[in-house]
Structure formats: C-alpha cells, structure tokens
Design a protein around this motif. Sequence first.
Motif, PDB file in Angstrom:
ATOM      1  N   HIS A  44      22.362  54.673  19.093  1.00  0.00           N
ATOM      2  CA  HIS A  44      22.175  55.391  17.827  1.00  0.00           C
ATOM      3  C   HIS A  44      23.492  55.500  17.065  1.00  0.00           C
ATOM      4  N   ASP A  45      24.574  55.787  17.772  1.00  0.00           N
ATOM      5  CA  ASP A  45      25.881  55.883  17.126  1.00  0.00           C
ATOM      6  C   ASP A  45      26.313  54.543  16.541  1.00  0.00           C
ATOM      7  N   ALA A  46      26.004  53.454  17.236  1.00  0.00           N
ATOM      8  CA  ALA A  46      26.427  52.128  16.783  1.00  0.00           C
ATOM      9  C   ALA A  46      25.529  51.573  15.682  1.00  0.00           C
ATOM     10  N   LEU A  47      24.223  51.849  15.755  1.00  0.00           N
ATOM     11  CA  LEU A  47      23.266  51.224  14.838  1.00  0.00           C
ATOM     12  C   LEU A  47      22.653  52.182  13.820  1.00  0.00           C
ATOM     13  N   GLY A  48      22.748  53.467  14.091  1.00  0.00           N
ATOM     14  CA  GLY A  48      22.118  54.438  13.204  1.00  0.00           C
ATOM     15  C   GLY A  48      20.608  54.451  13.335  1.00  0.00           C
ATOM     16  N   ARG A  49      20.087  53.949  14.442  1.00  0.00           N
ATOM     17  CA  ARG A  49      18.640  53.890  14.696  1.00  0.00           C
ATOM     18  C   ARG A  49      18.362  54.283  16.143  1.00  0.00           C
ATOM     19  N   GLU A  50      17.126  54.677  16.383  1.00  0.00           N
ATOM     20  CA  GLU A  50      16.723  55.065  17.731  1.00  0.00           C
ATOM     21  C   GLU A  50      16.389  53.820  18.552  1.00  0.00           C
ATOM     22  N   LEU A  51      16.853  53.794  19.792  1.00  0.00           N
ATOM     23  CA  LEU A  51      16.544  52.720  20.724  1.00  0.00           C
ATOM     24  C   LEU A  51      15.723  53.292  21.858  1.00  0.00           C
ATOM     25  N   HIS A  52      14.644  52.605  22.201  1.00  0.00           N
ATOM     26  CA  HIS A  52      13.810  53.007  23.335  1.00  0.00           C
ATOM     27  C   HIS A  52      13.544  51.772  24.177  1.00  0.00           C
ATOM     28  N   TYR A  53      13.459  51.955  25.474  1.00  0.00           N
ATOM     29  CA  TYR A  53      13.129  50.857  26.373  1.00  0.00           C
ATOM     30  C   TYR A  53      12.351  51.415  27.555  1.00  0.00           C
ATOM     31  N   VAL A  71      12.409  48.718  21.901  1.00  0.00           N
ATOM     32  CA  VAL A  71      12.017  48.992  20.517  1.00  0.00           C
ATOM     33  C   VAL A  71      13.202  49.637  19.807  1.00  0.00           C
ATOM     34  N   LEU A  72      13.581  49.055  18.662  1.00  0.00           N
ATOM     35  CA  LEU A  72      14.631  49.610  17.808  1.00  0.00           C
ATOM     36  C   LEU A  72      13.943  50.108  16.547  1.00  0.00           C
ATOM     37  N   SER A  73      14.027  51.402  16.297  1.00  0.00           N
ATOM     38  CA  SER A  73      13.244  52.035  15.227  1.00  0.00           C
ATOM     39  C   SER A  73      13.657  51.552  13.844  1.00  0.00           C
ATOM     40  N   GLY A  74      12.775  51.839  12.871  1.00  0.00           N
ATOM     41  CA  GLY A  74      13.071  51.544  11.480  1.00  0.00           C
ATOM     42  C   GLY A  74      14.071  52.541  10.928  1.00  0.00           C
ATOM     43  N   GLU A  75      14.443  52.339   9.663  1.00  0.00           N
ATOM     44  CA  GLU A  75      15.455  53.206   9.056  1.00  0.00           C
ATOM     45  C   GLU A  75      14.970  54.654   8.960  1.00  0.00           C
ATOM     46  N   LYS A  76      13.702  54.825   8.585  1.00  0.00           N
ATOM     47  CA  LYS A  76      13.095  56.161   8.509  1.00  0.00           C
ATOM     48  C   LYS A  76      12.025  56.257   9.592  1.00  0.00           C
ATOM     49  N   GLN A  78       8.949  56.970   9.503  1.00  0.00           N
ATOM     50  CA  GLN A  78       7.643  56.412   9.150  1.00  0.00           C
ATOM     51  C   GLN A  78       7.671  54.889   8.997  1.00  0.00           C
ATOM     52  N   ASP A  79       8.861  54.275   8.969  1.00  0.00           N
ATOM     53  CA  ASP A  79       8.995  52.825   8.853  1.00  0.00           C
ATOM     54  C   ASP A  79       8.598  52.147  10.162  1.00  0.00           C
ATOM     55  N   PRO A  80       8.098  50.910  10.070  1.00  0.00           N
ATOM     56  CA  PRO A  80       7.814  50.177  11.312  1.00  0.00           C
ATOM     57  C   PRO A  80       9.126  49.836  12.023  1.00  0.00           C
ATOM     58  N   PRO A  81       9.074  49.574  13.314  1.00  0.00           N
ATOM     59  CA  PRO A  81      10.303  49.267  14.051  1.00  0.00           C
ATOM     60  C   PRO A  81      11.005  48.031  13.484  1.00  0.00           C
ATOM     61  N   LEU A  82      12.328  48.070  13.484  1.00  0.00           N
ATOM     62  CA  LEU A  82      13.116  46.920  13.056  1.00  0.00           C
ATOM     63  C   LEU A  82      12.968  45.783  14.063  1.00  0.00           C
ATOM     64  N   LEU A  83      12.996  46.117  15.350  1.00  0.00           N
ATOM     65  CA  LEU A  83      12.915  45.108  16.404  1.00  0.00           C
ATOM     66  C   LEU A  83      12.037  45.613  17.531  1.00  0.00           C
ATOM     67  N   GLU A  84      11.150  44.748  17.996  1.00  0.00           N
ATOM     68  CA  GLU A  84      10.375  44.996  19.203  1.00  0.00           C
ATOM     69  C   GLU A  84      10.522  43.747  20.059  1.00  0.00           C
ATOM     70  N   ALA A  85      10.812  43.918  21.338  1.00  0.00           N
ATOM     71  CA  ALA A  85      10.959  42.775  22.226  1.00  0.00           C
ATOM     72  C   ALA A  85      10.343  43.088  23.580  1.00  0.00           C
ATOM     73  N   ILE A 123      18.872  39.448   1.860  1.00  0.00           N
ATOM     74  CA  ILE A 123      18.218  40.099   2.999  1.00  0.00           C
ATOM     75  C   ILE A 123      18.985  41.370   3.338  1.00  0.00           C
ATOM     76  N   ALA A 124      18.241  42.468   3.440  1.00  0.00           N
ATOM     77  CA  ALA A 124      18.842  43.767   3.759  1.00  0.00           C
ATOM     78  C   ALA A 124      18.998  43.878   5.270  1.00  0.00           C
ATOM     79  N   LEU A 125      20.219  43.698   5.744  1.00  0.00           N
ATOM     80  CA  LEU A 125      20.500  43.835   7.165  1.00  0.00           C
ATOM     81  C   LEU A 125      20.772  45.290   7.493  1.00  0.00           C
ATOM     82  N   PRO A 126      20.365  45.728   8.668  1.00  0.00           N
ATOM     83  CA  PRO A 126      20.630  47.123   9.044  1.00  0.00           C
ATOM     84  C   PRO A 126      22.111  47.379   9.179  1.00  0.00           C
TER      85      PRO A 126
END
Length: 140
Positions: A44-53, A71-76, A78-85, A123-126
């Motif tokens: 979260h500190d590095a990306l500004g997003r929530e990480l779950h595994y 799963v790396l969450s979206g910016e807000k 309610q946004d869909p996740p930025l990354l799911e793997a 392209i808007a990169l996080p």
Amino acid sequence: MKLAWRLLLGLLLVVVVVVVAALLALPRLLDNEGVRQRIQQAAHDALGRELHYERLELGILPPSLRAVGTVLSGEKPQDPPLLEAREIALRVALLPLLYRSVVVDSLVIDGATLRLSRTAEGIALPKPQPEAGSAPAAAS
C-alpha cells in the motif's frame, strides 16, 4: 584422514538439518497474520492500493516466491481491481544474493487480468500516493 571425513560429514549433516528446518519453518512464518499485514502495508505504501493474496509460498533453492490468488485494488474502493492474477511466481538468482544484490531471473504472471484506462494524455498508469510528510515534487 578419518577425522577430516567425519568433520566433513558432520558439517554436511548440519547444513542439511538447517535447510530442512528452514523449509519446514518458512511456510508457517508466511502464514502468520502479522507478516501478511506488513506485506500488505508495504504494498500500500509503495503503490497506494490495497493488495490481497490467498497464500504465499517461498522456495529456498532456487530462491523464489509464489503468490496465489493475488488482487491489487482499483484507485477507489468502488473501482474494479487494477490487477487480478491466479499466480505470480518470482525467481531470483542465487549468486548475486551473496553480494547483497537481488537479480530477478524470472517473473511469471499466470491467469492475469490488468485493467488500464486510456486518457487524453495516453494510458493512465497507476502512481503511488505521495507520503503524508513529503513535499510535492516540483514540475519540470
């Protein structure tokens, strides 16, 4: 001569015991909730997003890390996740570790969905969130 062989055999036995103990202890260490929270906070500190595994797996030889169900969450919220793997596997080279350097041998992302947005600027990169105490960067 016999003493040298016995010492060598004893040293080899100690190394094997240490490696086996590490292989048994590391999965329990990674399943610890405190470790999970520290990893998620660092992400979260590095990306500004929530990480779950779902789980992390650590390999000794070769040194590797595997994250399952990432799963790396979206910016807000309610946004869909930025990354799911389904699985992210990272392997590092062994010899550079002896020189306190990390060299990534391979990074494999399996079953991934990446959501990026295109804006007028491209392209808007996080981007990571600025730290609370730091001054904003000057525009050049």
